[in-house]
Design a protein around this motif. Structure first.
Motif, PDB file in Angstrom:
ATOM      1  N   LEU A  12      -0.762   6.424   6.972  1.00 36.75           N
ATOM      2  CA  LEU A  12      -1.165   5.309   6.109  1.00 36.75           C
ATOM      3  C   LEU A  12      -0.591   5.431   4.698  1.00 36.75           C
ATOM      4  CD1 LEU A  12      -4.894   4.761   7.161  1.00 36.75           C
ATOM      5  CD2 LEU A  12      -2.964   3.225   7.553  1.00 36.75           C
ATOM      6  N   GLU A  13      -0.212   6.644   4.320  1.00 36.55           N
ATOM      7  CA  GLU A  13       0.392   6.825   2.992  1.00 36.55           C
ATOM      8  C   GLU A  13       1.839   6.327   2.962  1.00 36.55           C
ATOM      9  OE1 GLU A  13       0.026  10.884   1.862  1.00 36.55           O
ATOM     10  OE2 GLU A  13      -2.161  10.826   1.722  1.00 36.55           O
ATOM     11  N   GLU A  14       2.435   6.147   4.130  1.00 36.45           N
ATOM     12  CA  GLU A  14       3.814   5.666   4.214  1.00 36.45           C
ATOM     13  C   GLU A  14       3.815   4.138   4.215  1.00 36.45           C
ATOM     14  OE1 GLU A  14       6.588   7.402   4.214  1.00 36.45           O
ATOM     15  OE2 GLU A  14       5.593   9.352   4.144  1.00 36.45           O
ATOM     16  N   GLN A  15       4.332   3.556   3.145  1.00 35.01           N
ATOM     17  CA  GLN A  15       4.303   2.100   3.009  1.00 35.01           C
ATOM     18  C   GLN A  15       5.055   1.415   4.147  1.00 35.01           C
ATOM     19  OE1 GLN A  15       4.242   0.431  -0.878  1.00 35.01           O
ATOM     20  NE2 GLN A  15       5.832  -1.036  -0.405  1.00 35.01           N
ATOM     21  N   VAL A  16       6.162   2.002   4.575  1.00 32.34           N
ATOM     22  CA  VAL A  16       6.957   1.407   5.658  1.00 32.34           C
ATOM     23  C   VAL A  16       6.132   1.333   6.940  1.00 32.34           C
ATOM     24  CG1 VAL A  16       8.986   1.718   7.131  1.00 32.34           C
ATOM     25  CG2 VAL A  16       9.148   2.172   4.683  1.00 32.34           C
ATOM     26  N   VAL A  17       5.331   2.362   7.186  1.00 35.46           N
ATOM     27  CA  VAL A  17       4.482   2.396   8.379  1.00 35.46           C
ATOM     28  C   VAL A  17       3.454   1.274   8.325  1.00 35.46           C
ATOM     29  CG1 VAL A  17       2.688   3.716   9.571  1.00 35.46           C
ATOM     30  CG2 VAL A  17       4.789   4.849   8.839  1.00 35.46           C
ATOM     31  N   VAL A  18       2.831   1.117   7.163  1.00 36.85           N
ATOM     32  CA  VAL A  18       1.795   0.094   7.023  1.00 36.85           C
ATOM     33  C   VAL A  18       2.390  -1.302   7.172  1.00 36.85           C
ATOM     34  CG1 VAL A  18       0.015  -0.848   5.517  1.00 36.85           C
ATOM     35  CG2 VAL A  18       0.412   1.606   5.569  1.00 36.85           C
ATOM     36  N   LEU A  19       3.560  -1.525   6.604  1.00 35.02           N
ATOM     37  CA  LEU A  19       4.219  -2.829   6.743  1.00 35.02           C
ATOM     38  C   LEU A  19       4.553  -3.111   8.202  1.00 35.02           C
ATOM     39  CD1 LEU A  19       6.549  -2.733   3.620  1.00 35.02           C
ATOM     40  CD2 LEU A  19       4.655  -4.315   3.998  1.00 35.02           C
ATOM     41  N   LYS A  20       4.904  -2.069   8.946  1.00 38.06           N
ATOM     42  CA  LYS A  20       5.210  -2.230  10.369  1.00 38.06           C
ATOM     43  C   LYS A  20       3.950  -2.656  11.132  1.00 38.06           C
ATOM     44  CE  LYS A  20       8.212   0.607  12.169  1.00 38.06           C
ATOM     45  NZ  LYS A  20       8.859   1.802  12.769  1.00 38.06           N
TER      46      LYS A  20
END
Length: 347
Positions: free
Chosen positions: A265-273
């Motif tokens: 969840l700290e990875e913005q790219v992951v959350v956007l995905k």
């Protein structure tokens, strides 16, 4: 007289009712559910023996599982998926809850405040992690371009979209530019961009230097380059996250590692995905366990939706364990998205 087909349909519906009962009890108690419990708590009108037989079929079909040697069963990802797919009527928020949502969001003073309030609200309503994506520039329309003089040779370029998003850049012009020339450039930029989608605006900006008086050409080239490079072709994606502490309430819900979920969840790219599937306003997408593309989140469920009135401006949703109150979560995500869409469209 019942036909074999009717009996088969009735048995299938009864087994689904047993699955519903197991989902409901497991979500509320976090304990494996036994046949005796189903008979006592749910008025299915059948014996314990019939329920045990139905549970055996559900287990054979991979819809429920026995976590240990007790008599109880819990839903699998496949079982949750069938349950979610067959939710015919999602219980809407009560009128009091809807008023509270509207009042809370109506008090917002600007876009940042709307999104911060939305995340806080979603986290409180669902008791999960909430995430909201800022309106993406590529889906927005230009409302106004402002140029503010900071010094005779330096300005702040401000782009305001129809979603209320404001992006600004400080630009060194390399030479002194009069207030009259700044006003003229402002007029040309607004004439070229206002009302246009940013996804297609780079062409209009690129052509602008050839359409302005010679004395403004250098300034327009400088500002157009900034607009194209930083605001149009490479829009910054931003998200707001809230309620991560909710995940720590039930560490046992995550069969892998809760730390992996928090790190993802700290990875913005992951959350956007996670929000990428939310393309239609009003259409809720539910991804359960193994359906998530991100490996570290395969012990979790994601409920997401696109927000906006007619056009999707961005995505929002919640993440939590697969042992989730899906009807309540879907209703909350749907309601908050609708209000946010109305607010940002000026309704």
């Amino acid at each position: 007289m019942s036909t074999a087909g009717e009996v088969a349909v009735n048995a299938e519906e009864r087994r689904f009712a047993v699955l519903q009962a197991i989902v409901a009890d497991y979500v509320s108690t976090q304990e494996p559910v036994a046949s005796r419990t189903i008979v006592e708590r749910h008025n299915l009108g059948v014996s314990s023996a019939t329920v045990r037989n139905d549970m055996a079929v559900l287990e054979e079909d991979g819809l429920i599982a026995q976590p240990h040697t007790s008599a109880g069963r819990i839903p699998t990802d496949k079982g949750y998926r069938l349950f979610v797919d067959r939710i015919a009527d999602v219980k809407p928020l009560s009128s009091a809850e809807r008023r509270a949502v509207q009042t809370f969001l109506d008090g917002a003073v600007d876009l940042d405040d709307v999104l911060r309030r939305s995340v806080r609200l979603l986290a409180q309503l669902t008791r999960q992690v909430a995430v909201v994506q800022y309106p993406t520039l590529t889906r927005s329309t230009v409302r106004h371009v402002e140029i503010v003089s900071l010094t005779p040779a330096r300005v702040m370029l401000v782009l305001i979209t129809d979603s209320g998003r404001v992006d600004q850049r400080v630009v060194d012009l390399g030479d002194v530019v009069s207030d009259d020339d700044i006003a003229a450039v402002r007029g040309h930029l607004n004439a070229a961009l206002v009302g246009h989608r940013l996804a297609a605006a780079s062409a209009a900006v690129a052509e602008l230097p050839d359409k302005v008086p010679g004395e403004l050409r250098e300034v327009v080239i400088t500002l157009s380059t900034v607009l194209i490079e930083t605001l149009v072709e490479h829009p910054e994606e931003r998200i707001v996250l809230g309620g991560t502490a909710n995940l720590t309430r039930n560490v046992a819900d995550f069969p892998g590692s809760l730390r992996q979920v928090l790190e993802a969840l700290e990875e913005q790219v992951v959350v956007l995905k996670l929000l990428a599937a939310a393309q239609d306003p009003g259409l809720v997408t539910v991804r359960i366990g193994e359906e998530n593309e991100v490996e570290d989140l395969r012990g979790a469920s994601v409920v997401s939706i696109g927000y906006g009135a007619g056009t999707v401006l961005g995505g929002m949703g919640v993440l939590g364990p697969t042992r989730m109150d899906y009807p309540g979560t879907i209703a909350a995500v749907h309601a908050v998205a609708r209000y946010v869409g109305d607010i940002l469209s000026g309704r």
